[in-house]
Motif scaffolding. Structure first.
Motif, PDB file in Angstrom:
ATOM      1  N   SER A  17       1.437  11.332  78.670  1.00  0.00           N
ATOM      2  CA  SER A  17       0.951  11.401  80.054  1.00  0.00           C
ATOM      3  C   SER A  17      -0.025  12.554  80.224  1.00  0.00           C
ATOM      4  O   SER A  17       0.081  13.580  79.540  1.00  0.00           O
ATOM      5  CB  SER A  17       2.120  11.602  81.018  1.00  0.00           C
ATOM      6  N   ARG A  67       0.408   1.950  85.473  1.00  0.00           N
ATOM      7  CA  ARG A  67       0.472   3.123  84.597  1.00  0.00           C
ATOM      8  C   ARG A  67      -0.241   4.336  85.192  1.00  0.00           C
ATOM      9  O   ARG A  67       0.166   5.470  84.957  1.00  0.00           O
ATOM     10  CB  ARG A  67      -0.168   2.801  83.237  1.00  0.00           C
ATOM     11  N   GLN A  82      -3.016  10.520  87.841  1.00  0.00           N
ATOM     12  CA  GLN A  82      -1.860  10.644  86.960  1.00  0.00           C
ATOM     13  C   GLN A  82      -1.858   9.446  86.021  1.00  0.00           C
ATOM     14  O   GLN A  82      -1.855   8.293  86.476  1.00  0.00           O
ATOM     15  CB  GLN A  82      -0.568  10.675  87.767  1.00  0.00           C
ATOM     16  N   ASN A  84       0.084   7.649  82.903  1.00  0.00           N
ATOM     17  CA  ASN A  84       1.321   7.548  82.131  1.00  0.00           C
ATOM     18  C   ASN A  84       1.218   6.431  81.104  1.00  0.00           C
ATOM     19  O   ASN A  84       0.386   5.528  81.237  1.00  0.00           O
ATOM     20  CB  ASN A  84       2.506   7.292  83.058  1.00  0.00           C
TER      21      ASN A  84
END
Length: 125
Positions: A17, A67, A82, A84
């Motif tokens: 991440s 994601r 963000q 991930n």
């Protein structure tokens, strides 16, 4: 004059991440429509995600849905991405983009007049 500074890229392994940050100066970020684009080697720059001025509405490319999350931080005048469960196909230079125009969502490059310099994200398998 609006200036965007994008940061937060790095080198990591599949499944990892990262959080990218886009800092705006010259205007408050809430007065701008903001998006993230990315460009992989030998490919066109493509849309990744965008967020409305209010922060209530978001739109994502199919390849990152579920994601990636785009969000606003009004206190710090920033927009974040963000990321991930990163995959090797996510390897690219990621660019923050913004416009003072209206009409959301904007998912093409010509919809934005302000751009950051880009931050490299490399995902190894």
């Amino acid at each position: 004059q609006v200036k965007l500074v994008d940061s937060g890229g790095g080198l990591l392994q599949t499944g990892g991440s990262l959080r990218l940050s886009c800092a705006a100066s010259g205007r408050t970020s809430s007065s701008l429509l903001t998006a993230w684009f990315r460009q992989a080697p030998g490919k066109e720059r493509e849309f990744v995600a965008t967020v409305s001025r209010s922060g209530d509405n978001t739109r994502y490319a199919e390849s990152v849905k579920g994601r990636f999350t785009i969000s606003r931080d009004y206190a710090f005048n920033r927009v974040y991405l963000q990321m991930n469960n990163l995959k090797p196909d996510d390897t690219a230079v990621y660019y923050c983009a913004a416009t003072s125009g209206y009409g959301w969502p904007r998912m093409t490059r010509d919809g934005y007049e302000y751009w950051g310099r880009g931050t490299q994200v490399t995902v190894s398998s």
